[in-house]
Design a protein around this motif. Structure first.
Motif, PDB file in Angstrom:
ATOM      1  N   THR A  41       0.829  -1.205   0.000  1.00 55.39           N
ATOM      2  CA  THR A  41       0.000   0.000   0.000  1.00 55.39           C
ATOM      3  C   THR A  41       0.859   1.249   0.000  1.00 55.39           C
ATOM      4  N   HIS A  42       1.929   1.214   0.775  1.00 52.84           N
ATOM      5  CA  HIS A  42       2.850   2.353   0.848  1.00 52.84           C
ATOM      6  C   HIS A  42       3.486   2.624  -0.510  1.00 52.84           C
ATOM      7  N   GLU A  43       4.002   1.581  -1.148  1.00 48.16           N
ATOM      8  CA  GLU A  43       4.662   1.787  -2.435  1.00 48.16           C
ATOM      9  C   GLU A  43       3.665   2.233  -3.497  1.00 48.16           C
ATOM     10  N   ALA A  44       2.461   1.692  -3.475  1.00 44.20           N
ATOM     11  CA  ALA A  44       1.448   2.095  -4.447  1.00 44.20           C
ATOM     12  C   ALA A  44       1.091   3.564  -4.285  1.00 44.20           C
ATOM     13  N   ARG A  45       1.022   4.021  -3.053  1.00 45.39           N
ATOM     14  CA  ARG A  45       0.708   5.431  -2.787  1.00 45.39           C
ATOM     15  C   ARG A  45       1.801   6.344  -3.335  1.00 45.39           C
ATOM     16  N   ILE A  46       3.051   5.922  -3.161  1.00 41.80           N
ATOM     17  CA  ILE A  46       4.158   6.725  -3.668  1.00 41.80           C
ATOM     18  C   ILE A  46       4.126   6.769  -5.191  1.00 41.80           C
ATOM     19  N   LEU A  47       3.917   5.617  -5.821  1.00 38.49           N
ATOM     20  CA  LEU A  47       3.884   5.564  -7.280  1.00 38.49           C
ATOM     21  C   LEU A  47       2.755   6.434  -7.831  1.00 38.49           C
ATOM     22  N   ALA A  48       1.618   6.436  -7.167  1.00 38.46           N
ATOM     23  CA  ALA A  48       0.497   7.251  -7.619  1.00 38.46           C
ATOM     24  C   ALA A  48       0.830   8.741  -7.519  1.00 38.46           C
ATOM     25  N   ALA A  49       1.523   9.122  -6.455  1.00 41.82           N
ATOM     26  CA  ALA A  49       1.888  10.527  -6.275  1.00 41.82           C
ATOM     27  C   ALA A  49       2.889  10.987  -7.324  1.00 41.82           C
ATOM     28  N   LEU A  50       3.730  10.060  -7.784  1.00 39.81           N
ATOM     29  CA  LEU A  50       4.768  10.408  -8.748  1.00 39.81           C
ATOM     30  C   LEU A  50       4.297  10.328 -10.197  1.00 39.81           C
ATOM     31  N   ALA A  51       3.127   9.771 -10.430  1.00 38.48           N
ATOM     32  CA  ALA A  51       2.655   9.563 -11.796  1.00 38.48           C
ATOM     33  C   ALA A  51       2.708  10.821 -12.665  1.00 38.48           C
ATOM     34  N   PRO A  52       2.268  11.996 -12.161  1.00 35.78           N
ATOM     35  CA  PRO A  52       2.293  13.187 -13.016  1.00 35.78           C
ATOM     36  C   PRO A  52       3.705  13.640 -13.377  1.00 35.78           C
ATOM     37  N   ASP A 166      18.170   7.957 -20.934  1.00 36.23           N
ATOM     38  CA  ASP A 166      17.966   9.322 -21.402  1.00 36.23           C
ATOM     39  C   ASP A 166      16.888   9.987 -20.559  1.00 36.23           C
ATOM     40  N   GLN A 167      16.330  11.091 -21.056  1.00 35.40           N
ATOM     41  CA  GLN A 167      15.367  11.859 -20.274  1.00 35.40           C
ATOM     42  C   GLN A 167      14.073  11.106 -19.988  1.00 35.40           C
ATOM     43  N   HIS A 168      13.886   9.965 -20.642  1.00 34.26           N
ATOM     44  CA  HIS A 168      12.691   9.152 -20.398  1.00 34.26           C
ATOM     45  C   HIS A 168      12.918   8.092 -19.314  1.00 34.26           C
ATOM     46  N   ALA A 169      14.068   8.100 -18.674  1.00 39.56           N
ATOM     47  CA  ALA A 169      14.391   7.105 -17.643  1.00 39.56           C
ATOM     48  C   ALA A 169      13.383   7.158 -16.502  1.00 39.56           C
ATOM     49  N   ARG A 170      13.175   6.003 -15.892  1.00 37.89           N
ATOM     50  CA  ARG A 170      12.280   5.893 -14.735  1.00 37.89           C
ATOM     51  C   ARG A 170      13.028   5.256 -13.567  1.00 37.89           C
ATOM     52  N   VAL A 171      12.552   5.512 -12.386  1.00 40.98           N
ATOM     53  CA  VAL A 171      13.144   4.966 -11.166  1.00 40.98           C
ATOM     54  C   VAL A 171      12.168   3.966 -10.568  1.00 40.98           C
ATOM     55  N   ILE A 172      12.676   2.800 -10.194  1.00 40.88           N
ATOM     56  CA  ILE A 172      11.824   1.749  -9.639  1.00 40.88           C
ATOM     57  C   ILE A 172      12.199   1.477  -8.180  1.00 40.88           C
ATOM     58  N   ASP A 173      11.435   0.598  -7.554  1.00 42.30           N
ATOM     59  CA  ASP A 173      11.680   0.115  -6.181  1.00 42.30           C
ATOM     60  C   ASP A 173      11.558   1.243  -5.158  1.00 42.30           C
ATOM     61  N   TRP A 174      10.325   1.651  -4.907  1.00 40.99           N
ATOM     62  CA  TRP A 174      10.029   2.775  -4.009  1.00 40.99           C
ATOM     63  C   TRP A 174       9.598   2.315  -2.617  1.00 40.99           C
ATOM     64  N   LEU A 175       9.855   1.087  -2.263  1.00 45.70           N
ATOM     65  CA  LEU A 175       9.376   0.546  -0.997  1.00 45.70           C
ATOM     66  C   LEU A 175       9.927   1.306   0.206  1.00 45.70           C
ATOM     67  N   ASP A 176      11.160   1.837   0.086  1.00 42.78           N
ATOM     68  CA  ASP A 176      11.801   2.508   1.218  1.00 42.78           C
ATOM     69  C   ASP A 176      11.673   4.026   1.158  1.00 42.78           C
ATOM     70  N   ALA A 177      10.753   4.534   0.357  1.00 41.78           N
ATOM     71  CA  ALA A 177      10.584   5.984   0.251  1.00 41.78           C
ATOM     72  C   ALA A 177      10.187   6.591   1.596  1.00 41.78           C
ATOM     73  N   THR A 178      10.774   7.752   1.889  1.00 42.20           N
ATOM     74  CA  THR A 178      10.509   8.434   3.148  1.00 42.20           C
ATOM     75  C   THR A 178      10.440   9.947   2.922  1.00 42.20           C
ATOM     76  N   ARG A 179      10.157  10.655   3.994  1.00 44.89           N
ATOM     77  CA  ARG A 179      10.137  12.121   4.011  1.00 44.89           C
ATOM     78  C   ARG A 179      11.309  12.600   4.861  1.00 44.89           C
ATOM     79  N   GLY A 180      12.217  13.392   4.261  1.00 48.47           N
ATOM     80  CA  GLY A 180      13.363  13.797   5.056  1.00 48.47           C
ATOM     81  C   GLY A 180      14.324  14.713   4.334  1.00 48.47           C
ATOM     82  N   ASP A 181      15.587  14.643   4.749  1.00 45.83           N
ATOM     83  CA  ASP A 181      16.660  15.486   4.250  1.00 45.83           C
ATOM     84  C   ASP A 181      17.314  14.837   3.035  1.00 45.83           C
TER      85      ASP A 181
END
Length: 252
Positions: A41-52, A166-181
């Motif tokens: 659920t956490h990773e899905a929420r992050i992916l949804a926020a990054l979609a735009p 190139d500029q179309h690159a994507r980043v995967i594996d967002w399971l450890d995403a956090t809010r911080g510095d």
């Protein structure tokens, strides 16, 4: 569609926390924890926020399979950046791309529901059994004085988690995403890359600091904490080195 883990077949990729399976024309990333929907659920929420922003795979929902929860996501047919970094002709351009991608992630104000980086780090340092109680206490005290920050931090940003050159690159594996510095996130990246290419790790951190204005010493200040937190991930080949870094050692 498959209803059991056995029906999913062999995973396309496997990590400490999850397995990734083909699921029709998309992917299903299934957590190895049973009866715990939180990571998916956490990773899905992050992916949804990054979609735009076009930074991550499109998310198609969260499902349960045999008591394990998984994220349905877009399957991206792009080369893994790590496979191209060994080409000296491509290295400068790809290094610049990595810095740009990381900077774009850090430009995002993390949603409030994303876990705080310092809180997650404190939990992991508390589980790091290979450091002494005195050192653990000292590191936790040091952590309280570090910047909090409100930026989106990937938590596992390195060339094997970047698809595309190139500029179309994507980043995967967002399971450890956090809010911080962001400096803590850059330090984590430098540590991870240094396990197989110390020169690349240093070049990356210095390039990021030059491009963003983040001070190099701000990144280095996180190193003992990042190293101690990684001990909780149970990577045996890195134990001795991580303990040394947690005690104040340097990557150089």
């Amino acid at each position: 569609m498959a209803q059991t883990l056995r029906d999913l077949g062999r995973p396309l990729a496997s990590g400490n926390e999850a397995d990734v399976f083909a699921y029709g024309d998309i992917l299903l990333k299934v957590t190895k924890r049973s009866n715990d929907s939180g990571p998916a659920t956490h990773e899905a929420r992050i992916l949804a926020a990054l979609a735009p922003l076009g930074l991550a795979p499109r998310v198609d929902g969260v499902i349960e399979v045999d008591g394990h929860w998984g994220v349905l996501m877009e399957r991206i047919h792009l080369p893994v950046m790590a496979s191209a970094l060994s080409d000296p002709n491509l290295f400068p351009e790809l290094l610049e791309l990595m810095v740009s991608l990381h900077g774009r992630i850090h430009a995002v104000t993390a949603p409030p529901e994303v876990p705080a980086l310092k809180q997650r780090m404190a939990t992991r340092i508390g589980r790091a059994e290979r450091i002494s109680p005195d050192l653990r206490s000292a590191l936790l005290t040091q952590l309280t004085g570090m910047p909090d920050g409100d930026r989106l931090c990937h938590g596992d940003f390195h060339p094997f988690n970047i698809l595309g050159l190139d500029q179309h690159a994507r980043v995967i594996d967002w399971l450890d995403a956090t809010r911080g510095d962001p400096a803590a996130d850059v330090c984590r990246t430098e540590l991870l890359i240094s396990t197989y290419d110390a020169g690349m790790a240093q070049s990356y951190a210095e390039s990021y600091c030059l491009a963003t204005g983040v001070e190099r010493r701000a990144v280095e200040a996180w190193l003992p904490l990042v190293a101690a937190a990684r001990l909780a991930e149970n990577v045996p080949d890195e134990f001795d080195r991580l303990v040394q870094l947690a005690q104040g050692g340097t990557l150089g």
